[in-house]
Design a protein around this motif. Sequence first.
Motif, PDB file in Angstrom:
ATOM      1  N   PHE A 164      -1.091   4.803   7.685  1.00  0.00           N
ATOM      2  CA  PHE A 164      -1.280   3.487   8.297  1.00  0.00           C
ATOM      3  C   PHE A 164      -2.529   3.661   9.499  1.00  0.00           C
ATOM      4  O   PHE A 164      -3.398   2.891   9.839  1.00  0.00           O
TER       5      PHE A 164
ATOM      6  N   GLN B  35       0.816  -1.150  -0.232  1.00  0.00           N
ATOM      7  CA  GLN B  35      -0.026  -0.084   0.063  1.00  0.00           C
ATOM      8  C   GLN B  35       0.719   1.379  -0.223  1.00  0.00           C
ATOM      9  O   GLN B  35       0.337   2.286  -0.796  1.00  0.00           O
TER      10      GLN B  35
ATOM     11  N   ARG C  30       3.387   0.316 -10.153  1.00  0.00           N
ATOM     12  CA  ARG C  30       2.029   1.008  -9.674  1.00  0.00           C
ATOM     13  C   ARG C  30       1.843   2.164 -10.518  1.00  0.00           C
ATOM     14  O   ARG C  30       0.540   2.585 -10.598  1.00  0.00           O
TER      15      ARG C  30
ATOM     16  N   PHE D   2       8.488  -2.618  -7.658  1.00  0.00           N
ATOM     17  CA  PHE D   2       7.066  -2.636  -7.288  1.00  0.00           C
ATOM     18  C   PHE D   2       6.191  -1.064  -7.388  1.00  0.00           C
ATOM     19  O   PHE D   2       5.215  -1.123  -8.147  1.00  0.00           O
TER      20      PHE D   2
ATOM     21  N   PRO E 226      -2.693   5.450   2.646  1.00  0.00           N
ATOM     22  CA  PRO E 226      -1.062   5.169   2.402  1.00  0.00           C
ATOM     23  C   PRO E 226      -0.809   5.440   0.839  1.00  0.00           C
ATOM     24  O   PRO E 226       0.237   6.157   0.338  1.00  0.00           O
ATOM     25  N   ASN E 227      -1.529   4.793   0.002  1.00  0.00           N
ATOM     26  CA  ASN E 227      -1.154   4.785  -1.531  1.00  0.00           C
ATOM     27  C   ASN E 227      -1.279   6.076  -2.159  1.00  0.00           C
ATOM     28  O   ASN E 227      -0.940   6.266  -3.312  1.00  0.00           O
ATOM     29  N   LYS E 228      -1.920   6.973  -1.232  1.00  0.00           N
ATOM     30  CA  LYS E 228      -2.244   8.543  -1.768  1.00  0.00           C
ATOM     31  C   LYS E 228      -1.314   9.383  -1.496  1.00  0.00           C
ATOM     32  O   LYS E 228      -1.479  10.570  -1.163  1.00  0.00           O
TER      33      LYS E 228
ATOM     34  N   GLY F 250       2.040   2.208  -3.076  1.00  0.00           N
ATOM     35  CA  GLY F 250       1.228   2.747  -4.082  1.00  0.00           C
ATOM     36  C   GLY F 250       0.036   1.999  -4.713  1.00  0.00           C
ATOM     37  O   GLY F 250      -0.747   2.223  -5.481  1.00  0.00           O
ATOM     38  N   ALA F 251      -0.003   0.722  -4.039  1.00  0.00           N
ATOM     39  CA  ALA F 251      -0.900  -0.414  -4.424  1.00  0.00           C
ATOM     40  C   ALA F 251      -2.280  -0.131  -3.585  1.00  0.00           C
ATOM     41  O   ALA F 251      -2.237   0.144  -2.560  1.00  0.00           O
ATOM     42  N   ASN F 252      -3.340  -0.110  -4.596  1.00  0.00           N
ATOM     43  CA  ASN F 252      -4.679   0.083  -3.635  1.00  0.00           C
ATOM     44  C   ASN F 252      -4.915  -1.530  -3.120  1.00  0.00           C
ATOM     45  O   ASN F 252      -4.314  -2.384  -3.242  1.00  0.00           O
TER      46      ASN F 252
END
Lengths: 287, 387
Positions: B80, A195, B130, B126, B100-102, A198-200
């Motif tokens: 988180f 996450q 993304r 990785f 977190p991914n934003k 950048g992984a949803n």
Amino acid sequence: MSAVVTAPASAGTGQAPRGAPRRRRWTRFVLPAYSWLIIAYLVFPIAVMILYSFNKVTTGLPQVSFAWNGFTTQWYQQWKDIPQLTSSFWLSIRLALAATIVATALGTLLALALVRYRPPQLRGKGFLEQVMFLNIAAPEIVMGASLLGLFVTINVARGFLTLLLAHVAFSIAYVAITVRARMAGFDRSLEEAAQDLGANAWVTFRKITLPLIMPGVMAGALMAFALSIDDFVTSNFVSGAAVPFPVWVYGATRIGIPPQVFVFGSAIFAVGILCALASIVVARRQT
Amino acid sequence: MTDTDASAQDVPAAGPAGPADPPTVPAIGLDGVAKEFHSRGETVTAVRGIDLAIRTGEFFSMLGPSGCGKTTTMRMIAGFEEPTRGTVRLDGRDVTAAPPNKRDVNMVFQSYALFPHMSVFENVAFGLRRKSVPRDQITRQVGEMLEIVDLTGREQRRPRELSGGQQQRVALARALVNHPKALLLDEPLGALDLKLRQAMQVELKRIQREVGITFVYVTHDQNEALTMSDRIAVMNDGVIEQLGPPRDIYEHPATRFVAGFIGTSNLLAGSLARVTGGQGVIEVSPDERIIVRAGRSELTVGQEVELTVRPEKIELAAGPGPAGGCALRGTVTEVVYLGTSTSFSVHTTTGADVVVFQQNSASADTPVGRGDEVWLTWDPQHSYPIG
Ligand SMILES: Nc1ncnc2c1ncn2[C@@H]1O[C@H](COP(=O)(O)OP(=O)(O)OP(=O)(O)O)[C@@H](O)[C@H]1O
Ligand SMILES: [Mg+2]
């Protein structure tokens, strides 16, 4: 145990060291021999089935006889000579595949929920687990009879759909337990790391969670398939016009089993062996 | 969390960073951030309320004992954990509710959290995948990053086929390759042995200089924090006790906790007999005195003061020295040889036990032994009032 180990040491030099290995030489065959006996016990019926799938039939009726009449591959050549048997076999295969896919998907999600969530988010978690074990422990005949009652009450025509519903119902718990065992010790920070990079949620599941629990999912799927392909008790209640392989074979025993049954049985066994070998190879490659 | 928040300060200004701060937008800004956990009916307050402005490009450390809320603070920056109160800003943008991914920050986990089913290359790639970076660029950027962390040639290895230090560097490369606004490192060297740890400290500093990214570094190792950081926030029990450059923290501990936590510190106390020219004097005996300079507040006669003196600032002497200096008499109770220096424990006439470090030079003076009577002298500028 400890007496055997310590006594020779205190007894002195010359004799003792020779004494201990001699005693071990004696006993070290016990466990291996025992293991091989168990394996023989398990494999023997299968060996008989494979052997008799090559047996000639001397009477006019195509029925298995349990006297050895000589070797033939006739039944392998005529494997689809009994249309009802063949169609029941393919029905079982289709049923097992469908049940495996559905039960594996549902069971895996159930396992994830059981591992991930605790009471505030997942109320009745303990109850859910109890029901799961009950589902496994409950006699199949109870489940079969009650399912039949249910289907009759709500007036659902018995056939492929009812078989599928029943097979999914008795497989989910097995899949869930297998997958949950694999999830024990799963490092949640791996998902957080994904996450963070950048992984949803969906990508995290597909790229991280699923590949890591895949061995458990595959084991659960194999179990679901094995449970479905040979299920008789439940299927017998809910099959209606669609007759799966085990139900057909049971019906046939009353008039005599055609040798093709042994051919199909041997084929299923061979596929099972191949699956087991494949999973061993995959497991070796991964570690 | 919500816009009806209690935190009144909406100004992303420097706050605790000090008056010398340039008026730029901080890379990371925390305004009144607090976090409570609810587990089994109990409420655990992990972070009580933190205001922080971390500058762009700085090596910022959070230092504190176990359970003081370092990890929780970092996880709130990474996204988180959602703060119970307060606002998290990245480059001035409110990201308090963003997942977190934003968020344009990356974290290096204490356990590294390398993906075990992927090669080193895929681990590092990785984040780029993304963002749908073109294939050839991924290959190039991952290659460059692996070169920076000195792992070229190990692209196809699995994480478990690497040593601890190598895994650590993969984790670093995996985060850095995304060029985040800030890199969050949660005790990244905790799992390494001392030698490797020291080597990695130098390495981390070099990498930080090379890539010029803001580093937020969590540790409970004070030496690590002192040697690597531009600034340190010393945390205790969910609050920041002191924030400043390493030298400030070490030489001017603001609280008793900081003085005790960072290095060895001697605590002395007494009431002021005289105050002249911003200096207070504690008279112990006609020859013995402790002189303190006024700190944040004015000194008054009769005031009880507590002060700290670092062990290496104190000299062992034969006499009380000049009247303008601090002097105490005492008996040596312990002598410990430490290689480059020697540590003396001295029981002073005030009743306090004082530790003194003396450099071991080639021209050794007459050795001082246990039971010897000695004088302790130091310059008044090394007495720091605390409280
Ligand atoms: N998920 C959680 N649920 C309940 N309490 C938590 C949770 N996470 C942290 N805490 C509590 O919050 C406090 C601060 O924890 P935190 O992990 O931030 O400490 P830390 O400073 O990182 O300590 P360490 O140096 O040991 O890593 C601790 O008292 C901890 O028990
Ligand atoms: Mg921590």
